[in-house]
Design a protein around this motif. Structure first.
Motif, mmCIF file in Angstrom:
data_model
loop_
_atom_site.group_PDB
_atom_site.id
_atom_site.type_symbol
_atom_site.label_atom_id
_atom_site.label_comp_id
_atom_site.label_asym_id
_atom_site.label_seq_id
_atom_site.Cartn_x
_atom_site.Cartn_y
_atom_site.Cartn_z
ATOM 1 N N GLU A 95 0.819 -1.208 0.000
ATOM 2 C CA GLU A 95 0.000 0.000 0.000
ATOM 3 C C GLU A 95 0.856 1.264 0.000
ATOM 4 O OE1 GLU A 95 -2.779 1.531 3.377
ATOM 5 O OE2 GLU A 95 -3.922 0.095 2.173
ATOM 6 N N VAL A 96 2.030 1.192 0.582
ATOM 7 C CA VAL A 96 2.891 2.377 0.680
ATOM 8 C C VAL A 96 4.104 2.302 -0.235
ATOM 9 C CG1 VAL A 96 2.198 2.725 3.076
ATOM 10 C CG2 VAL A 96 4.316 1.479 2.592
ATOM 11 N N LEU A 97 4.310 1.155 -0.899
ATOM 12 C CA LEU A 97 5.547 0.943 -1.648
ATOM 13 C C LEU A 97 5.727 1.946 -2.774
ATOM 14 C CD1 LEU A 97 8.080 -0.777 -1.916
ATOM 15 C CD2 LEU A 97 6.772 -2.378 -3.340
ATOM 16 N N LEU A 192 -2.775 -1.642 -11.054
ATOM 17 C CA LEU A 192 -3.696 -0.790 -10.300
ATOM 18 C C LEU A 192 -4.112 -1.467 -8.999
ATOM 19 C CD1 LEU A 192 -5.774 0.384 -13.374
ATOM 20 C CD2 LEU A 192 -4.474 1.905 -11.873
ATOM 21 N N SER A 193 -4.414 -2.749 -9.064
ATOM 22 C CA SER A 193 -4.858 -3.471 -7.869
ATOM 23 C C SER A 193 -3.748 -3.629 -6.838
ATOM 24 C CB SER A 193 -5.377 -4.862 -8.252
ATOM 25 O OG SER A 193 -6.480 -4.773 -9.121
ATOM 26 N N LEU A 194 -2.524 -3.826 -7.317
ATOM 27 C CA LEU A 194 -1.397 -4.091 -6.420
ATOM 28 C C LEU A 194 -0.613 -2.825 -6.070
ATOM 29 C CD1 LEU A 194 -0.085 -7.378 -8.089
ATOM 30 C CD2 LEU A 194 -1.440 -7.161 -5.991
ATOM 31 N N GLY A 195 -1.084 -1.678 -6.529
ATOM 32 C CA GLY A 195 -0.462 -0.419 -6.142
ATOM 33 C C GLY A 195 0.865 -0.118 -6.809
ATOM 34 N N ARG A 196 1.161 -0.769 -7.938
ATOM 35 C CA ARG A 196 2.451 -0.531 -8.590
ATOM 36 C C ARG A 196 2.601 0.908 -9.087
ATOM 37 N NH1 ARG A 196 2.395 -5.920 -12.325
ATOM 38 N NH2 ARG A 196 2.554 -7.441 -10.638
ATOM 39 N N VAL A 197 1.486 1.562 -9.408
ATOM 40 C CA VAL A 197 1.575 2.940 -9.911
ATOM 41 C C VAL A 197 1.307 3.974 -8.827
ATOM 42 C CG1 VAL A 197 1.071 2.342 -12.307
ATOM 43 C CG2 VAL A 197 -0.820 2.824 -10.737
ATOM 44 N N SER A 198 1.145 3.545 -7.583
ATOM 45 C CA SER A 198 0.995 4.506 -6.490
ATOM 46 C C SER A 198 2.237 5.387 -6.439
ATOM 47 C CB SER A 198 0.845 3.775 -5.158
ATOM 48 O OG SER A 198 -0.337 3.018 -5.123
#
Length: 509
Positions: A95-97, A192-198
């Motif tokens: 979530e924070v990566l 998107l689901s795994l937060g790679r583009v966060s």
């Protein structure tokens, strides 16, 4: 470029332990213990499907990390293994990566015009069109996607359609260092689901379409749609600043509603902000059409890529570029130069029939390719088709069925069986193909040939003057994954070799 461990903890809301010096500088971050950068790294230990990443914190390069970012389970493992390095503990590492990685590399996407393309089909082609159009318009461009990464046209090896967050942010940093102004990237539902583009700041998000795929990862089409919608919902932390949505299908219409007030694209007669019309096709499949562009009138487009779906891809690319502030006429000139590896790629060895290799590995994509080829030939249509193992099994029969409804010859073969029994996969595709043949309004021959090279040779041996054939499924890929072992296999090489041998045999007779 550096951030202190204390600053990173404050940025992501984590707790520091074993850290006598919170001013310790962090210059790199990674979650692959075998490839972690050597210079001042922090190792991100995330939970996996089989093992927790913290189990690898003392292996290979990870042992040289200055600190470990992990969750409470990971901290327990570190304690058990006697690891006394500084650690940064959060509730959910993934979530924070993205934000953590962006912070380590100096928030590089803030200095780039970032355009993301998502959807089921057309992401790669639309990205290629954007890259070439932007370069023609005078910009220095980075590309990230299924076929790899390029910085100003130079290839950079990557593994995933959308790389993991640390790799992605490091790529942005590298692109910024090279003077890149615009970055085009494919954004998968997994990303998107795994937060790679966060932690990435997208100026424009573009939506192509939605059809059945990845239901091994998403339980339902609705869940699949909602993953894509994270890129468009105003309240989503992943939402782009501006949205461009193709509304040719019902999912696009829904996504436009989710986005609130996007720029819309249509090629089927629906009212939209950007519309394509006056399409003409020459004997090579090259297409000419116009796109109505707000504030610019009719912009002429020439496209070497065949197929109505590529008119939609090009119109979407043009709309995304205009939304990013690009002049449309120069951009359109660039699109005329685009050829995409393994996407409706013609293989010509002097034969008297049309031979194409395409990446289509989803039911709707296979149908679209066959429909396009049918309009370009006077003779029969044949296809080699298969399905991948360890992936959505529910799409196998529909792929066979839609193929048989459209083609005169369907040869079912192996694609990437992975860990599954290949015969089981073929059986499902064959069931669909037989059903499609029974439903078809023309006579259809269905064959099963396990060996992919043999299947390609059989298809080419069958083809005659004026016919069309397509080898579908692998496109640009150069490996065949069987029982955990990747064997070199390139559909394009196989088609060329078979064409040459067949031509030689026929001339010899």
């Amino acid at each position: 470029m550096a951030i202190t461990l204390g600053e990173l903890a404050r940025t992501i809301g984590g707790e520091l332990f074993n850290a006598p010096d919170p001013d310790l500088e962090i210059r790199n971050i990674g979650l692959d213990s075998s490839t972690l950068a050597k210079k001042s790294p922090i190792f991100a230990a995330v939970p996996g499907s089989r093992k927790h990443g913290a189990e690898f914190a003392d292996t290979d390069r990870a042992a040289g990390a200055l600190a470990v970012l992990t969750d409470r389970d990971g901290a327990t493992i570190l304690d058990r293994n006697g690891d006394t390095r500084p650690r940064l503990i959060v509730e959910d590492v993934r979530e924070v990566l993205g934000v953590a990685s962006s912070s380590v590399y100096g928030d590089p996407s803030r200095d780039l015009v970032l355009i993301g393309v998502t959807g089921t089909s057309g992401k790669t082609t639309t990205s290629y069109l954007l890259e070439r159009g932007l370069m023609e318009a005078g910009y220095k461009v980075g590309l990230i996607g299924t076929t790899g990464t390029r910085i100003d046209g130079e290839p950079v090896p990557t593994k995933l359609t959308t790389p993991e967050a640390p790799t992605l942010q490091k790529l942005f940093y590298r692109m910024r260092q090279h003077g890149v102004t615009h970055v085009v990237m494919e954004v998968s539902s997994h990303a998107l689901s795994l937060g790679r583009v966060s932690g990435s700041h997208f100026n424009v998000a573009a939506f192509t379409n939605l059809s059945q795929d990845h239901l091994d990862f998403h339980d339902t089409m609705e869940e699949y749609f909602e993953a894509k919608a994270l890129f468009f919902r105003a309240e989503s932390p992943l939402a782009a600043d501006h949205h461009v949505v193709c509304i040719d299908d019902e999912w696009g219409t829904r996504m436009a509603e989710v986005a609130g007030n996007p720029q819309t694209v249509a090629t089927t007669g629906k009212p939209a902000d950007f519309t394509a019309g006056l399409v003409s096709v020459n004997e090579t499949g090259e297409q000419s059409f116009t796109v109505t562009v707000p504030g610019h009138g009719e912009v002429p487009v020439t496209l070497a890529l065949p197929g109505a779906f590529n008119v939609a891809n090009a119109t979407l690319a043009l709309a995304a570029a205009v939304r990013a502030g690009v002049e449309p006429v120069a951009f359109a000139r660039g699109m005329a130069q685009v050829a995409v590896p393994g996407r409706m790629e013609r293989i010509d060895e002097g034969q008297d029939f049309l031979a194409v290799v395409d990446y289509a590995h989803k039911p709707a994509a296979v149908a679209a390719v066959l429909d396009t080829l049918r309009t370009q030939i006077d003779g029969r249509l044949g296809v080699v088709i298969g399905a991948g193992g360890d992936r959505d099994a529910t799409k196998r029969a529909p792929m066979g069925e839609l193929s048989a409804q459209r083609a005169d010859l369907v040869i079912v073969t192996d694609d990437n069986p992975r860990s599954e029994v290949p015969a089981t996969i073929r059986a499902a595709v064959m069931d669909g193909a037989r059903r499609g043949a029974a439903e078809a309004d023309h006579e259809v021959e269905v064959r099963e040939i396990a060996d992919r090279a043999e299947a390609i040779r059989a298809l080419i041996g069958w083809a005659g003057p004026g016919d069309g054939i397509v080898v579908a499924g692998k496109g640009h890929e150069v490996g065949q994954l069987i029982a955990g072992v990747t064997h070199h296999f390139d559909d394009r090489e196989q088609v060329r070799e078979a064409l040459r041998d067949t031509q030689s045999d026929r001339e010899g007779k």
